[in-house]
Scaffold this motif. Structure first.
Motif, PDB file in Angstrom:
ATOM      1  N   ASN A  87      12.440  -2.098 -43.900  1.00 19.62           N
ATOM      2  CA  ASN A  87      12.770  -3.296 -44.676  1.00 19.62           C
ATOM      3  C   ASN A  87      13.468  -2.917 -45.975  1.00 19.62           C
ATOM      4  O   ASN A  87      12.856  -2.314 -46.858  1.00 19.62           O
ATOM      5  N   ALA A  88      14.732  -3.308 -46.107  1.00 19.54           N
ATOM      6  CA  ALA A  88      15.502  -2.947 -47.298  1.00 19.54           C
ATOM      7  C   ALA A  88      15.030  -3.684 -48.547  1.00 19.54           C
ATOM      8  O   ALA A  88      15.454  -3.333 -49.666  1.00 19.54           O
ATOM      9  N   MET A  89      14.167  -4.683 -48.430  1.00 19.69           N
ATOM     10  CA  MET A  89      13.623  -5.342 -49.613  1.00 19.69           C
ATOM     11  C   MET A  89      12.622  -4.442 -50.337  1.00 19.69           C
ATOM     12  O   MET A  89      12.262  -4.708 -51.482  1.00 19.69           O
ATOM     13  N   VAL A  90      12.162  -3.401 -49.668  1.00 18.43           N
ATOM     14  CA  VAL A  90      11.184  -2.475 -50.245  1.00 18.43           C
ATOM     15  C   VAL A  90      11.930  -1.295 -50.852  1.00 18.43           C
ATOM     16  O   VAL A  90      12.593  -0.540 -50.150  1.00 18.43           O
ATOM     17  N   ASP A  91      11.828  -1.148 -52.164  1.00 17.28           N
ATOM     18  CA  ASP A  91      12.526  -0.066 -52.870  1.00 17.28           C
ATOM     19  C   ASP A  91      11.570   0.534 -53.895  1.00 17.28           C
ATOM     20  O   ASP A  91      11.662   0.282 -55.090  1.00 17.28           O
ATOM     21  N   ARG A  92      10.632   1.323 -53.405  1.00 15.77           N
ATOM     22  CA  ARG A  92       9.611   1.909 -54.267  1.00 15.77           C
ATOM     23  C   ARG A  92       9.843   3.409 -54.392  1.00 15.77           C
ATOM     24  O   ARG A  92      10.416   4.041 -53.511  1.00 15.77           O
ATOM     25  N   ARG A  93       9.350   3.965 -55.502  1.00 17.79           N
ATOM     26  CA  ARG A  93       9.591   5.369 -55.805  1.00 17.79           C
ATOM     27  C   ARG A  93       8.268   6.103 -56.009  1.00 17.79           C
ATOM     28  O   ARG A  93       7.669   6.035 -57.093  1.00 17.79           O
ATOM     29  N   PRO A  94       7.779   6.775 -54.978  1.00 20.76           N
ATOM     30  CA  PRO A  94       6.549   7.559 -55.143  1.00 20.76           C
ATOM     31  C   PRO A  94       6.786   8.733 -56.089  1.00 20.76           C
ATOM     32  O   PRO A  94       7.905   9.245 -56.214  1.00 20.76           O
ATOM     33  N   GLY A  95       5.725   9.162 -56.744  1.00 20.82           N
ATOM     34  CA  GLY A  95       5.843  10.318 -57.621  1.00 20.82           C
ATOM     35  C   GLY A  95       6.055  11.604 -56.858  1.00 20.82           C
ATOM     36  O   GLY A  95       6.704  12.544 -57.334  1.00 20.82           O
ATOM     37  N   LEU A  96       5.505  11.666 -55.651  1.00 19.04           N
ATOM     38  CA  LEU A  96       5.629  12.861 -54.822  1.00 19.04           C
ATOM     39  C   LEU A  96       5.524  12.446 -53.364  1.00 19.04           C
ATOM     40  O   LEU A  96       4.730  11.569 -53.011  1.00 19.04           O
ATOM     41  N   VAL A  97       6.340  13.073 -52.520  1.00 19.75           N
ATOM     42  CA  VAL A  97       6.261  12.893 -51.073  1.00 19.75           C
ATOM     43  C   VAL A  97       5.801  14.211 -50.464  1.00 19.75           C
ATOM     44  O   VAL A  97       6.371  15.267 -50.764  1.00 19.75           O
ATOM     45  N   VAL A  98       4.774  14.162 -49.644  1.00 18.40           N
ATOM     46  CA  VAL A  98       4.361  15.363 -48.914  1.00 18.40           C
ATOM     47  C   VAL A  98       4.505  15.103 -47.421  1.00 18.40           C
ATOM     48  O   VAL A  98       4.252  13.990 -46.946  1.00 18.40           O
ATOM     49  N   ARG A  99       4.921  16.132 -46.722  1.00 18.44           N
ATOM     50  CA  ARG A  99       5.134  16.035 -45.284  1.00 18.44           C
ATOM     51  C   ARG A  99       4.248  17.085 -44.612  1.00 18.44           C
ATOM     52  O   ARG A  99       4.672  18.211 -44.368  1.00 18.44           O
ATOM     53  N   PRO A 100       2.982  16.756 -44.321  1.00 24.25           N
ATOM     54  CA  PRO A 100       2.068  17.740 -43.751  1.00 24.25           C
ATOM     55  C   PRO A 100       2.526  18.205 -42.373  1.00 24.25           C
ATOM     56  O   PRO A 100       3.113  17.441 -41.607  1.00 24.25           O
ATOM     57  N   ALA A 126      17.516  -0.949 -38.716  1.00 26.76           N
ATOM     58  CA  ALA A 126      16.931  -0.606 -40.011  1.00 26.76           C
ATOM     59  C   ALA A 126      17.939  -0.888 -41.117  1.00 26.76           C
ATOM     60  O   ALA A 126      19.149  -0.865 -40.904  1.00 26.76           O
ATOM     61  N   GLY A 127      17.427  -1.169 -42.310  1.00 22.01           N
ATOM     62  CA  GLY A 127      18.293  -1.324 -43.470  1.00 22.01           C
ATOM     63  C   GLY A 127      18.644  -2.746 -43.832  1.00 22.01           C
ATOM     64  O   GLY A 127      19.314  -2.990 -44.847  1.00 22.01           O
ATOM     65  N   LEU A 128      18.199  -3.733 -43.032  1.00 25.52           N
ATOM     66  CA  LEU A 128      18.377  -5.130 -43.406  1.00 25.52           C
ATOM     67  C   LEU A 128      17.193  -5.574 -44.262  1.00 25.52           C
ATOM     68  O   LEU A 128      16.132  -4.960 -44.284  1.00 25.52           O
ATOM     69  N   ARG A 129      17.392  -6.668 -44.950  1.00 29.86           N
ATOM     70  CA  ARG A 129      16.304  -7.288 -45.702  1.00 29.86           C
ATOM     71  C   ARG A 129      15.491  -8.129 -44.723  1.00 29.86           C
ATOM     72  O   ARG A 129      16.047  -8.853 -43.913  1.00 29.86           O
ATOM     73  N   ASN A 130      14.172  -7.963 -44.777  1.00 31.01           N
ATOM     74  CA  ASN A 130      13.282  -8.599 -43.803  1.00 31.01           C
ATOM     75  C   ASN A 130      12.215  -9.425 -44.495  1.00 31.01           C
ATOM     76  O   ASN A 130      11.594  -8.967 -45.460  1.00 31.01           O
ATOM     77  N   TYR A 131      11.990 -10.608 -43.956  1.00 30.79           N
ATOM     78  CA  TYR A 131      10.833 -11.411 -44.356  1.00 30.79           C
ATOM     79  C   TYR A 131      10.307 -12.079 -43.099  1.00 30.79           C
ATOM     80  O   TYR A 131      11.070 -12.729 -42.372  1.00 30.79           O
ATOM     81  N   TRP A 132       9.014 -11.910 -42.823  1.00 34.23           N
ATOM     82  CA  TRP A 132       8.432 -12.369 -41.567  1.00 34.23           C
ATOM     83  C   TRP A 132       7.332 -13.411 -41.809  1.00 34.23           C
ATOM     84  O   TRP A 132       6.674 -13.420 -42.836  1.00 34.23           O
ATOM     85  N   LYS A 133       7.154 -14.238 -40.820  1.00 29.74           N
ATOM     86  CA  LYS A 133       5.982 -15.097 -40.711  1.00 29.74           C
ATOM     87  C   LYS A 133       5.530 -15.088 -39.258  1.00 29.74           C
ATOM     88  O   LYS A 133       6.333 -14.841 -38.348  1.00 29.74           O
ATOM     89  N   ALA A 134       4.257 -15.365 -39.045  1.00 35.14           N
ATOM     90  CA  ALA A 134       3.744 -15.338 -37.682  1.00 35.14           C
ATOM     91  C   ALA A 134       2.541 -16.242 -37.555  1.00 35.14           C
ATOM     92  O   ALA A 134       1.829 -16.500 -38.530  1.00 35.14           O
ATOM     93  N   GLY A 135       2.328 -16.711 -36.348  1.00 38.44           N
ATOM     94  CA  GLY A 135       1.156 -17.513 -36.056  1.00 38.44           C
ATOM     95  C   GLY A 135       0.779 -17.371 -34.597  1.00 38.44           C
ATOM     96  O   GLY A 135       1.585 -16.950 -33.764  1.00 38.44           O
ATOM     97  N   THR A 136      -0.464 -17.701 -34.276  1.00 35.13           N
ATOM     98  CA  THR A 136      -0.931 -17.732 -32.899  1.00 35.13           C
ATOM     99  C   THR A 136      -1.427 -19.138 -32.594  1.00 35.13           C
ATOM    100  O   THR A 136      -1.956 -19.836 -33.470  1.00 35.13           O
ATOM    101  N   TYR A 137      -1.291 -19.542 -31.314  1.00 33.51           N
ATOM    102  CA  TYR A 137      -1.470 -20.939 -30.947  1.00 33.51           C
ATOM    103  C   TYR A 137      -2.313 -21.040 -29.681  1.00 33.51           C
ATOM    104  O   TYR A 137      -1.948 -20.466 -28.642  1.00 33.51           O
TER     105      TYR A 137
END
Length: 478
Positions: free
Chosen positions: A45-58, A326-337
């Protein structure tokens, strides 16, 4: 320049323990100035643009335990990234530690026992490729780049659910790193409470390093594709016919209906391209040569384009990849009926008649089959008796359109709300608040809190559809 890694109080983690931690890793550690950092923090989701202080790849479980213990000791916020398909972006945090599982994606298949063991960083495309070498499968994601971890922990909806149940219905065991860094094995015989909670409880209890699945004979060839019905006034009759057909269908009949704009593909008549349409996505998981006969009531409705044929299961699993890049802006809603009456179908068609993005898709997913025959209390997330689910996938490229696009998605959800039950599929939720999470677990919520109290009483794993601990216990691990 501010320090890269902060604790939850916003204080920098001291250089010496941070350096010691990095030296103890076998895998990679990426700071904001490292090559590959931006790719590691990028999610679907391209709407998410956060910056972690550190990335680890175990590289292995020991690495992962090392990372969790360090973060716990220094009160650092942790996010966990598998495939990165969580629409709210739970895989990425600001200032804290992002644990990227992409270095742990090994898959081992035992074709005689029909069992697969897969590490938590694997994707469904990778998993299906390995299991299909032996004509075996388990219910998996509808987009191949989806991580197995997030989808499984949220219960696991996919094309095979009417045939095989949800993904968790085939989960045999899981290896989990807990908030204190301990590695435990959860199954029907060990840490049974944790195993129950993992099957639908999201990432609330730990990081799963290995999933063990029971596999089933599927493929390598199945029958399916796309049936395109223009929205020319007949779509209501077609959708009602599809509803009636699916509610009486055998388990081998799967798929969904979609309200979408037809892409400009060469195999689709030009007159239909670029127009809103009702698209039936049929799959038949019995003998491929019987697929057309099984779907004859829908085929005879006269689609403008009929793109159905026998095809490899791995291609069926990628059928929607092009419509969900990937790379588009995404906003979702969902329901069950519980039911989808004619009035609900009319409301849905009215609400979606004028989409504001040609990239947005509304999936109308049938329930029933094997998934509905499992008791609601067998796994953490219930609501199995719902006959239909609606997933509104708002997608667009331009941030300037955010307000209009989000409003459209919400309006579709509101239009169907008179028929919706409170519970819905956890993986489809955005950040909608504690009450929405509580509603989705329903009668299971108190049991989930008890498991949280035992395995994560400090809410170390909080970046998820969060179940808050009660605060009445320090946690006791058996």
């Amino acid at each position: 320049m501010p320090p890269a890694l902060l604790d939850r109080a916003g204080r920098p983690v001291a250089d010496a323990p941070l350096a010691e931690f990095v030296r103890g890793l076998r895998g990679a550690a990426l700071t904001p100035s490292s090559a590959g950092y931006d790719e590691a923090r990028r999610v679907f989701n391209a709407m998410v643009d956060r910056r972690p202080g550190l990335v680890v790849r175990p590289l292995d479980e020991a690495d992962l335990q090392h990372a969790v213990r360090f973060a716990s000791r220094h009160q650092v916020l942790v996010s966990v990234k598998g495939g990165g398909h969580s629409a709210p972006g739970h895989a990425v945090c600001n200032d804290g530690l992002l644990i990227d599982l992409s270095g742990m994606r090994r898959i081992v298949v035992d074709p005689k026992a029909r069992v697969a063991v897969a590490e938590g960083g694997a994707t469904w495309g990778e998993f299906d490729a390995e299991t299909q070498r032996h004509g075996l499968a388990v219910t998996g994601g509808r987009i191949r780049s989806t991580g197995i971890g997030g989808l499984t922990l949220g219960s696991g909806s996919g094309w095979l659910e009417r045939k095989l149940g949800f993904t968790v219905d085939s989960l045999l065991s899981a290896d989990v790193v807990l908030a204190n860094g301990e590695l435990v094995h959860a199954s029907a015989r060990e840490h049974e409470d944790l195993f129950w909670g993992l099957r639908g409880g999201g990432g609330n209890f730990g990081v799963v390093t290995r999933f063990e699945y029971q596999l089933h004979p599927i493929g390598p060839i199945v029958w399916g594709g796309l049936l395109v019905f223009p929205r020319d006034g007949r779509e209501g009759a077609v959708l009602r016919a599809y509803r009636d057909f699916m509610e009486a269908a055998p388990d081998e009949v799967g798929g969904a209906a979609a309200l979408a704009t037809v892409p400009p593909l060469p195999m689709i008549p030009e007159a239909v391209q670029g127009r809103p349409a009702l698209v039936i996505i049929p799959f038949y998981f019995g003998r491929p040569e019987e697929g057309a006969q099984a779907f004859e009531p829908i085929l005879r409705l006269g689609p403008a384009a009929s793109l159905v044929q026998p095809l490899p299961y791995v291609e069926a699993q990628g059928l929607l990849d092009g419509a969900n890049p990937a790379g588009l802006r995404n906003y979702w809603k969902a329901g069950t009926y519980p039911v989808l009456p004619d009035a609900a179908i009319e409301a849905l068609l009215d609400a979606t008649a004028r989409p504001v993005s040609p990239l947005t898709t509304v999936l109308v997913q049938p329930g029933g089959g094997a998934a509905a025959r499992v008791a609601d209390d067998a796994t953490a997330l219930g609501w199995r008796q719902a006959k239909w689910s609606l997933h509104v996938l708002g997608m667009w490229p331009d941030a300037a359109e955010d307000g209009a696009q989000v409003a459209w998605v919400r309006a579709v959800d509101v239009a169907l709300s008179p028929w919706a039950q409170k519970a819905t599929y956890l993986n489809y939720l955005m950040d909608e608040g504690e009450d929405r999470v509580r509603e989705s677990f329903g009668a299971h919520y108190a049991r989930m809190v008890a498991i949280k109290d035992r395995y994560d009483p400090g809410n170390f794993f909080c970046l998820n559809q969060n179940i808050k601990p009660s605060g009445r216990t320090a946690g006791v691990l058996g």
